[in-house]
Scaffold this motif. Structure first.
Motif, PDB file in Angstrom:
ATOM      1  N   THR A 159      22.968 -35.289  24.899  1.00  0.00           N
ATOM      2  CA  THR A 159      24.160 -35.408  24.375  1.00  0.00           C
ATOM      3  C   THR A 159      24.454 -35.214  22.803  1.00  0.00           C
ATOM      4  O   THR A 159      25.593 -35.493  22.184  1.00  0.00           O
ATOM      5  CB  THR A 159      24.532 -37.121  24.151  1.00  0.00           C
ATOM      6  OG1 THR A 159      23.651 -37.827  23.410  1.00  0.00           O
ATOM      7  CG2 THR A 159      24.324 -37.516  25.685  1.00  0.00           C
ATOM      8  N   THR A 160      23.422 -34.048  22.308  1.00  0.00           N
ATOM      9  CA  THR A 160      23.604 -33.757  20.988  1.00  0.00           C
ATOM     10  C   THR A 160      24.062 -32.411  20.748  1.00  0.00           C
ATOM     11  O   THR A 160      24.308 -32.045  19.500  1.00  0.00           O
ATOM     12  CB  THR A 160      22.295 -34.185  20.376  1.00  0.00           C
ATOM     13  OG1 THR A 160      21.250 -33.389  21.051  1.00  0.00           O
ATOM     14  CG2 THR A 160      21.705 -35.456  20.347  1.00  0.00           C
ATOM     15  N   GLY A 161      23.818 -31.424  21.895  1.00  0.00           N
ATOM     16  CA  GLY A 161      24.162 -30.110  21.565  1.00  0.00           C
ATOM     17  C   GLY A 161      25.059 -29.624  22.557  1.00  0.00           C
ATOM     18  O   GLY A 161      25.262 -30.138  23.836  1.00  0.00           O
ATOM     19  N   PRO A 162      25.497 -28.270  22.490  1.00  0.00           N
ATOM     20  CA  PRO A 162      26.334 -27.519  23.523  1.00  0.00           C
ATOM     21  C   PRO A 162      25.700 -27.242  24.975  1.00  0.00           C
ATOM     22  O   PRO A 162      24.567 -27.029  24.594  1.00  0.00           O
ATOM     23  CB  PRO A 162      26.835 -26.275  22.743  1.00  0.00           C
ATOM     24  CG  PRO A 162      25.897 -26.247  21.773  1.00  0.00           C
ATOM     25  CD  PRO A 162      25.194 -27.631  21.306  1.00  0.00           C
ATOM     26  N   ILE A 163      26.390 -27.092  25.851  1.00  0.00           N
ATOM     27  CA  ILE A 163      25.978 -26.715  27.120  1.00  0.00           C
ATOM     28  C   ILE A 163      25.855 -25.195  27.051  1.00  0.00           C
ATOM     29  O   ILE A 163      26.896 -24.581  26.885  1.00  0.00           O
ATOM     30  CB  ILE A 163      26.903 -27.348  28.286  1.00  0.00           C
ATOM     31  CG1 ILE A 163      26.885 -28.781  28.453  1.00  0.00           C
ATOM     32  CG2 ILE A 163      26.452 -26.760  29.677  1.00  0.00           C
ATOM     33  CD1 ILE A 163      27.763 -29.415  29.315  1.00  0.00           C
ATOM     34  N   THR A 164      24.766 -24.706  27.541  1.00  0.00           N
ATOM     35  CA  THR A 164      24.604 -23.290  27.586  1.00  0.00           C
ATOM     36  C   THR A 164      25.518 -22.636  28.697  1.00  0.00           C
ATOM     37  O   THR A 164      26.070 -21.577  28.292  1.00  0.00           O
ATOM     38  CB  THR A 164      23.208 -22.831  27.726  1.00  0.00           C
ATOM     39  OG1 THR A 164      22.503 -23.572  26.719  1.00  0.00           O
ATOM     40  CG2 THR A 164      22.999 -21.351  27.963  1.00  0.00           C
ATOM     41  N   SER A 165      25.491 -23.029  29.670  1.00  0.00           N
ATOM     42  CA  SER A 165      26.166 -22.490  30.845  1.00  0.00           C
ATOM     43  C   SER A 165      26.745 -23.543  31.807  1.00  0.00           C
ATOM     44  O   SER A 165      26.013 -24.288  32.363  1.00  0.00           O
ATOM     45  CB  SER A 165      25.488 -21.423  31.719  1.00  0.00           C
ATOM     46  OG  SER A 165      25.957 -21.027  32.702  1.00  0.00           O
ATOM     47  N   ASP A 207      37.579 -25.942  32.911  1.00  0.00           N
ATOM     48  CA  ASP A 207      38.291 -25.959  34.149  1.00  0.00           C
ATOM     49  C   ASP A 207      36.988 -26.458  35.121  1.00  0.00           C
ATOM     50  O   ASP A 207      36.840 -27.584  35.894  1.00  0.00           O
ATOM     51  CB  ASP A 207      38.380 -24.529  34.858  1.00  0.00           C
ATOM     52  CG  ASP A 207      39.971 -24.310  34.586  1.00  0.00           C
ATOM     53  OD1 ASP A 207      40.402 -25.206  34.025  1.00  0.00           O
ATOM     54  OD2 ASP A 207      40.070 -23.059  34.963  1.00  0.00           O
ATOM     55  N   PHE A 208      35.632 -26.103  34.709  1.00  0.00           N
ATOM     56  CA  PHE A 208      34.490 -26.550  35.671  1.00  0.00           C
ATOM     57  C   PHE A 208      34.240 -28.022  35.183  1.00  0.00           C
ATOM     58  O   PHE A 208      33.976 -28.894  36.091  1.00  0.00           O
ATOM     59  CB  PHE A 208      33.068 -25.725  35.248  1.00  0.00           C
ATOM     60  CG  PHE A 208      33.221 -24.534  35.768  1.00  0.00           C
ATOM     61  CD1 PHE A 208      33.627 -24.167  37.187  1.00  0.00           C
ATOM     62  CD2 PHE A 208      32.865 -23.286  35.286  1.00  0.00           C
ATOM     63  CE1 PHE A 208      33.563 -22.781  38.016  1.00  0.00           C
ATOM     64  CE2 PHE A 208      32.670 -21.823  35.711  1.00  0.00           C
ATOM     65  CZ  PHE A 208      33.263 -21.839  37.031  1.00  0.00           C
ATOM     66  N   ALA A 209      34.252 -28.304  33.976  1.00  0.00           N
ATOM     67  CA  ALA A 209      34.157 -29.760  33.287  1.00  0.00           C
ATOM     68  C   ALA A 209      35.161 -30.600  34.102  1.00  0.00           C
ATOM     69  O   ALA A 209      34.784 -31.875  34.364  1.00  0.00           O
ATOM     70  CB  ALA A 209      34.121 -29.881  31.841  1.00  0.00           C
ATOM     71  N   HIS A 210      36.424 -30.246  34.087  1.00  0.00           N
ATOM     72  CA  HIS A 210      37.307 -30.966  34.808  1.00  0.00           C
ATOM     73  C   HIS A 210      37.117 -31.392  36.225  1.00  0.00           C
ATOM     74  O   HIS A 210      37.493 -32.491  36.529  1.00  0.00           O
ATOM     75  CB  HIS A 210      38.886 -30.015  34.523  1.00  0.00           C
ATOM     76  CG  HIS A 210      39.959 -30.603  35.017  1.00  0.00           C
ATOM     77  ND1 HIS A 210      40.819 -31.268  34.391  1.00  0.00           N
ATOM     78  CD2 HIS A 210      40.338 -30.887  36.379  1.00  0.00           C
ATOM     79  CE1 HIS A 210      41.793 -31.917  35.127  1.00  0.00           C
ATOM     80  NE2 HIS A 210      41.787 -31.563  36.332  1.00  0.00           N
ATOM     81  N   GLU A 211      36.822 -30.201  36.858  1.00  0.00           N
ATOM     82  CA  GLU A 211      36.434 -30.429  38.234  1.00  0.00           C
ATOM     83  C   GLU A 211      35.243 -31.439  38.634  1.00  0.00           C
ATOM     84  O   GLU A 211      35.344 -32.066  39.397  1.00  0.00           O
ATOM     85  CB  GLU A 211      36.082 -29.016  39.088  1.00  0.00           C
ATOM     86  CG  GLU A 211      37.375 -28.165  39.031  1.00  0.00           C
ATOM     87  CD  GLU A 211      38.684 -29.123  39.556  1.00  0.00           C
ATOM     88  OE1 GLU A 211      38.534 -29.681  40.600  1.00  0.00           O
ATOM     89  OE2 GLU A 211      39.826 -28.611  39.122  1.00  0.00           O
ATOM     90  N   GLN A 256      29.478 -15.821  35.097  1.00  0.00           N
ATOM     91  CA  GLN A 256      29.763 -15.449  36.847  1.00  0.00           C
ATOM     92  C   GLN A 256      28.934 -16.385  37.688  1.00  0.00           C
ATOM     93  O   GLN A 256      27.878 -16.857  37.064  1.00  0.00           O
ATOM     94  CB  GLN A 256      28.973 -13.964  36.741  1.00  0.00           C
ATOM     95  CG  GLN A 256      29.777 -13.135  35.831  1.00  0.00           C
ATOM     96  CD  GLN A 256      31.487 -13.164  36.239  1.00  0.00           C
ATOM     97  OE1 GLN A 256      31.553 -12.958  37.421  1.00  0.00           O
ATOM     98  NE2 GLN A 256      31.955 -12.755  35.174  1.00  0.00           N
ATOM     99  N   PRO A 257      29.449 -16.685  38.683  1.00  0.00           N
ATOM    100  CA  PRO A 257      28.905 -17.519  39.675  1.00  0.00           C
ATOM    101  C   PRO A 257      27.523 -16.744  40.340  1.00  0.00           C
ATOM    102  O   PRO A 257      27.563 -15.574  40.486  1.00  0.00           O
ATOM    103  CB  PRO A 257      29.638 -17.756  40.929  1.00  0.00           C
ATOM    104  CG  PRO A 257      30.945 -16.454  40.601  1.00  0.00           C
ATOM    105  CD  PRO A 257      30.790 -16.332  39.051  1.00  0.00           C
ATOM    106  N   GLU A 258      26.433 -17.387  40.526  1.00  0.00           N
ATOM    107  CA  GLU A 258      25.155 -16.787  41.192  1.00  0.00           C
ATOM    108  C   GLU A 258      24.853 -17.275  42.456  1.00  0.00           C
ATOM    109  O   GLU A 258      24.188 -16.503  43.332  1.00  0.00           O
ATOM    110  CB  GLU A 258      24.053 -17.044  40.211  1.00  0.00           C
ATOM    111  CG  GLU A 258      24.471 -16.340  38.767  1.00  0.00           C
ATOM    112  CD  GLU A 258      23.360 -16.874  37.340  1.00  0.00           C
ATOM    113  OE1 GLU A 258      22.439 -17.475  38.245  1.00  0.00           O
ATOM    114  OE2 GLU A 258      23.335 -16.513  36.707  1.00  0.00           O
TER     115      GLU A 258
END
Length: 370
Positions: free
Chosen positions: A146-152, A201-205, A312-314
């Motif tokens: 909970t302390t840093g940004p999400i990379t992807s 958008d991803f976080a919203h979903e 990009q989706p993988e």
């Protein structure tokens, strides 16, 4: 003698809606009337084998698909839309149809491949405090801290087992869409060239999939809850309290530095500061007015200069490629299992699907690849 075949009307309707065709358009494609197609869909009339073949050809499915009812249908409470409230019902039906067919195809792929385990936690939340905690619990559940940004964000949802794709021809009508199935499906807009908006958008979903299981969404309350979850998930409360710039005036340089660090739009950052009472209502209004006047209401600084490339989706692409090694005939063979030909597979996956090689059906061909 003209042999009559029974068509599963719901299957015909599903394939038609996936393309966005009207009854008239399907009729015109096979030289029939609107009434005839309607009668086939309602089950009040049968079709000749020749008609079934023609329908299958124009809809990108197999004749077997049109005769076998789909085993499970998607319920409204399993679908979450983010996009225009004025979206036509026809577009909603089209997206739901494609999502249903993609769900069917993914289930078939899982019979041949080991996909990531589905690990979306179930954390009901409605109040602002509950949503903040739900976002923190979700980050901890996925080992994000909970302390840093999400990379992807793309990796987050795919590692959690979700299938991500996009429907390019519908991207001006929807922002994002998710289906809470056994394996969640997230459809994104291909026109979202801003990484920050894509991640939101991803976080919203994720918020819908985590907080609203079994609930029908789309109203103002559930959308606001998913918005709050997305903000809290991308920029946890403790980090905001440490890093958000404070003062009597807006520190724009600091906000844009935060944007590059946390990969959130400045507009979302401003709202986050307002929600946590680090900006007064007057400062919040002033900041939004400034963005509008500066021409950054939709496209902000750093959005289109290559500083923040979209993700990009993988998972889906890797799975389709792996089918070539796992199954004789590859993706085409798996498509045949569920009655979907290459044109329909391209429609629901957003990717090019190679046509099956007729030579592989020859008894004289020995497949050397495992």
């Amino acid at each position: 003698m003209d042999v009559k075949s029974k068509i599963a009307g719901e299957q015909l309707r599903l394939a038609r809606l996936a393309h966005g065709y009207s009854l008239e358009e399907v009729g015109a494609l096979i030289g029939a009337t609107r009434q005839f197609i309607h009668q086939l869909e309602t089950g009040s009339r049968s079709a000749s084998d020749e008609t079934v073949e023609a329908l299958a050809d124009v809809l990108g499915v197999t004749p077997a698909f049109l005769s076998e009812p789909i085993p499970s249908t998607v319920r409204p409470e399993q679908c979450h839309f983010r996009g225009h409230i004025t979206r036509p019902a026809s577009v909603t039906s089209q997206v739901l149809a494609r999502g249903t067919l993609l769900d069917k195809f993914v289930a078939a792929m899982e019979q041949h491949l080991d996909l990531p385990d589905v690990s979306f936690p179930d954390i009901p939340a409605t109040s602002m405090e509950e949503i903040e905690r739900a976002a923190e619990e979700a980050r901890c559940h996925w080992g994000l801290g909970t302390t840093g940004p999400i990379t992807s964000m793309m990796r987050v949802v795919e590692n959690a087992g979700a299938i991500v794709t996009y429907f390019g021809d519908l991207s001006d009508r929807i922002d994002a869409f998710s289906m809470d199935r056994r394996r969640p499906i997230i459809v994104r807009s291909s026109l979202k060239e801003s990484l920050c908006r894509q991640r939101f958008d991803f976080a919203h979903e994720c918020g819908h999939l985590i907080m609203h299981r079994g609930l029908q969404t789309g109203d103002r309350a559930t959308e606001d809850q998913a918005h709050r979850f997305a903000s809290a998930f991308l920029f946890p409360r403790g980090a905001v309290l440490r890093e958000f710039p404070r003062g009597s005036s807006i520190n724009w340089r600091a906000l844009y530095d935060l944007k590059l660090r946390w990969k959130m739009s400045v507009r979302a950052l401003i709202r986050r500061g307002h929600d946590l009472k680090l900006l007064t209502p007057a400062q919040y209004r002033t900041a939004n007015i400034h963005l509008v006047k500066a021409g950054q209401a939709k496209v902000e600084k750093y959005d289109d200069d290559g500083s923040l490339p979209v993700e990009q989706p993988e998972l889906l692409a890797s799975a389709i490629e792996a089918l070539d090694y796992a199954v004789y005939g590859g993706v085409g063979a798996v498509g045949d299992e569920v009655g979907l030909s290459s044109p329909m597979l391209e429609l629901i996956t957003g990717m090019g699907i190679p046509e099956a090689d007729p030579g592989l059906d020859s008894e004289n061909v020995i497949r050397l690849r495992r």
